[in-house]
Design a protein around this motif. Structure first.
Motif, PDB file in Angstrom:
ATOM      1  N   PRO A  86       0.777  -1.242   0.000  1.00 59.41           N
ATOM      2  CA  PRO A  86       0.000   0.000   0.000  1.00 59.41           C
ATOM      3  C   PRO A  86       0.804   1.284   0.000  1.00 59.41           C
ATOM      4  CG  PRO A  86       0.094  -0.882   2.220  1.00 59.41           C
ATOM      5  CD  PRO A  86       0.839  -1.856   1.340  1.00 59.41           C
ATOM      6  N   TYR A  87       2.114   1.202  -0.188  1.00 57.02           N
ATOM      7  CA  TYR A  87       2.985   2.368  -0.054  1.00 57.02           C
ATOM      8  C   TYR A  87       3.230   2.980  -1.433  1.00 57.02           C
ATOM      9  CZ  TYR A  87       3.897  -1.031   3.633  1.00 57.02           C
ATOM     10  OH  TYR A  87       3.762  -2.002   4.594  1.00 57.02           O
ATOM     11  N   MET A  88       2.521   4.069  -1.739  1.00 55.21           N
ATOM     12  CA  MET A  88       2.621   4.704  -3.045  1.00 55.21           C
ATOM     13  C   MET A  88       3.777   5.703  -3.029  1.00 55.21           C
ATOM     14  SD  MET A  88       0.184   3.153  -4.644  1.00 55.21           S
ATOM     15  CE  MET A  88       0.102   1.712  -3.571  1.00 55.21           C
ATOM     16  N   ASN A  89       4.944   5.245  -3.426  1.00 53.18           N
ATOM     17  CA  ASN A  89       6.149   6.076  -3.416  1.00 53.18           C
ATOM     18  C   ASN A  89       6.317   6.767  -4.765  1.00 53.18           C
ATOM     19  OD1 ASN A  89       6.835   3.284  -4.349  1.00 53.18           O
ATOM     20  ND2 ASN A  89       8.761   4.301  -4.867  1.00 53.18           N
ATOM     21  N   CYS A  90       7.102   7.849  -4.753  1.00 54.11           N
ATOM     22  CA  CYS A  90       7.241   8.655  -5.969  1.00 54.11           C
ATOM     23  C   CYS A  90       8.273   8.112  -6.940  1.00 54.11           C
ATOM     24  CB  CYS A  90       7.564  10.104  -5.598  1.00 54.11           C
ATOM     25  SG  CYS A  90       9.246  10.362  -4.949  1.00 54.11           S
ATOM     26  N   GLY A  91       9.301   7.428  -6.424  1.00 54.85           N
ATOM     27  CA  GLY A  91      10.330   6.857  -7.293  1.00 54.85           C
ATOM     28  C   GLY A  91      11.456   7.793  -7.648  1.00 54.85           C
ATOM     29  N   THR A  92      11.367   9.069  -7.292  1.00 54.06           N
ATOM     30  CA  THR A  92      12.385  10.035  -7.723  1.00 54.06           C
ATOM     31  C   THR A  92      13.094  10.754  -6.578  1.00 54.06           C
ATOM     32  OG1 THR A  92      10.706  11.778  -7.918  1.00 54.06           O
ATOM     33  CG2 THR A  92      11.167  10.464  -9.892  1.00 54.06           C
ATOM     34  N   CYS A  93      12.544  10.755  -5.375  1.00 50.51           N
ATOM     35  CA  CYS A  93      13.165  11.479  -4.261  1.00 50.51           C
ATOM     36  C   CYS A  93      14.420  10.747  -3.776  1.00 50.51           C
ATOM     37  CB  CYS A  93      12.168  11.658  -3.117  1.00 50.51           C
ATOM     38  SG  CYS A  93      11.714  10.106  -2.284  1.00 50.51           S
ATOM     39  N   TYR A  94      15.131  11.361  -2.850  1.00 47.42           N
ATOM     40  CA  TYR A  94      16.404  10.805  -2.367  1.00 47.42           C
ATOM     41  C   TYR A  94      16.254   9.386  -1.819  1.00 47.42           C
ATOM     42  CZ  TYR A  94      20.549  10.194   0.564  1.00 47.42           C
ATOM     43  OH  TYR A  94      21.659   9.692   1.169  1.00 47.42           O
ATOM     44  N   PRO A  95      15.328   9.117  -0.856  1.00 49.96           N
ATOM     45  CA  PRO A  95      15.235   7.736  -0.372  1.00 49.96           C
ATOM     46  C   PRO A  95      14.797   6.758  -1.456  1.00 49.96           C
ATOM     47  CG  PRO A  95      13.530   9.109   0.622  1.00 49.96           C
ATOM     48  CD  PRO A  95      14.486  10.015  -0.067  1.00 49.96           C
TER      49      PRO A  95
END
Length: 342
Positions: A86-95
């Motif tokens: 369920p974790y909708m991450n952006c894919g572009t930030c530092y982490p």
């Protein structure tokens, strides 16, 4: 389309929402069959979870069926049974660039920061679906909880023959225990509730149980179990600030304390309690995609048995009256599961 919303503190409300559109590129339309109720849902309902805004459709522990897929989707097809990451991450930030998608700076968790799965169907990024040809919808709904425990155990990193302790035998503590038992560490568990400790003894064969009474007897029991050494790794899954601050007192020299439970309160301890043993204090947040794949494989292989987990069941009609009881420890709930669509 039918859905249930947490509209305000301690209020569940049935609502009608528009059916989702056809899936776009990279998306899948899924039907919710099962939703697991977890500590996060309870905290959101009680108004205690820091990342939750009202009103919101909850539901992030999900067993779903793929109805259709959009252009470019190859990892799932219509008819697949899946667990949802369920974790909708952006894919572009530092982490995200470092592979820490669980800590994305722009993270949106479905059912917490965006509407979730307590509805008949919804659209989701297809890359967040983890299919299984063998698991039931019940089992698939438990994968996310197990993933939280898997990641927490990885953060604690108990070694063979280490003394390791898990504090709090709710679902996240139990999930952490599932993976700690694979490490060869000597495991102890602690809880205030003797029924939960008995559950662990009966279902996991863990004899090193400690009932927290707050009178110092727990520390005596720990020294007895560890030969005076105390614990090289501790995972606190309580989300209770008193437990989280006090857990440092149980740590062996050079040991690690992992906080997987969340609180909005301040955690306090005297600096020498951390400094003297050269302690490491770590946080564990969410889980990683590989955790979901690993867990599905372990359940399919029979190495994780989820049968004992589900202690309470309800459905879309009864959950409006049943949910309040899940907030009360005396009901004996370990994991409640909602049947959404059958």
């Amino acid at each position: 389309m039918r859905a249930i919303q947490i509209s305000e503190v301690q209020t569940l409300k049935p609502i009608e929402i528009d059916p989702p559109a056809a899936p776009g590129p990279g998306q899948a339309l899924v039907r919710t069959h099962r939703m697991g109720v977890c500590g996060t849902d309870i905290s959101c309902y009680l108004g205690k979870f820091p990342f939750f805004d009202f009103p919101r459709i909850p539901g992030h522990e999900l067993g779903v069926e793929v109805v259709s897929v959009g252009e470019g989707v190859t990892n799932v097809v219509a008819g697949d049974r899946c667990s949802v990451e369920p974790y909708m991450n952006c894919g572009t930030c530092y982490p995200c660039r470092r592979g820490a998608t669980n800590c994305c700076q722009n993270l949106k968790v479905i059912g917490v920061m965006m509407d979730g799965g307590l509805c008949e169907s919804f659209l989701v990024r297809a890359d967040k679906l983890h299919p299984s040809k063998k698991l039931t919808f019940d089992q698939l709904a438990l994968v996310e909880t197990l993933a939280i425990g898997c990641h927490a155990n990885d953060r604690a990193n108990p070694q063979p023959a280490d003394h390791a302790m898990i504090i709090g035998m709710g679902p996240i503590g139990l999930a952490t225990l599932e993976f700690a038992k694979f490490t060869g560490a000597k495991i102890s568990v602690m809880d205030m509730n003797p029924d939960r400790l008995e559950f662990v003894r009966q279902n996991y064969g863990v004899e090193n149980t400690i009932e927290f009474k707050g009178d110092g007897s727990e520390l005596e029991r720990m020294r007895e179990l560890t030969g005076g050494d105390l614990y090289q790794s501790i995972v606190d899954a309580t989300g209770n600030r008193h437990s989280m601050g006090g857990a440092l007192n149980y740590l062996a020299s050079t040991g690690s304390l992992v906080y997987v439970g969340i609180t909005t309160d301040e955690i306090t301890f005297r600096h020498p309690t951390m400094h003297k043993p050269e302690a490491s204090i770590l946080a564990s947040r969410n889980a990683l995609p590989g955790d979901f794949t690993r867990i599905i494989q372990l359940i399919e292989m029979g190495m994780i048995n989820t049968d004992a987990w589900i202690t309470h069941r309800t459905d879309m009609d009864r959950v409006l009256s049943d949910f309040e009881s899940y907030t009360k420890p005396e009901t004996g709930v370990i994991k409640a599961v909602i049947s959404v669509c059958d």
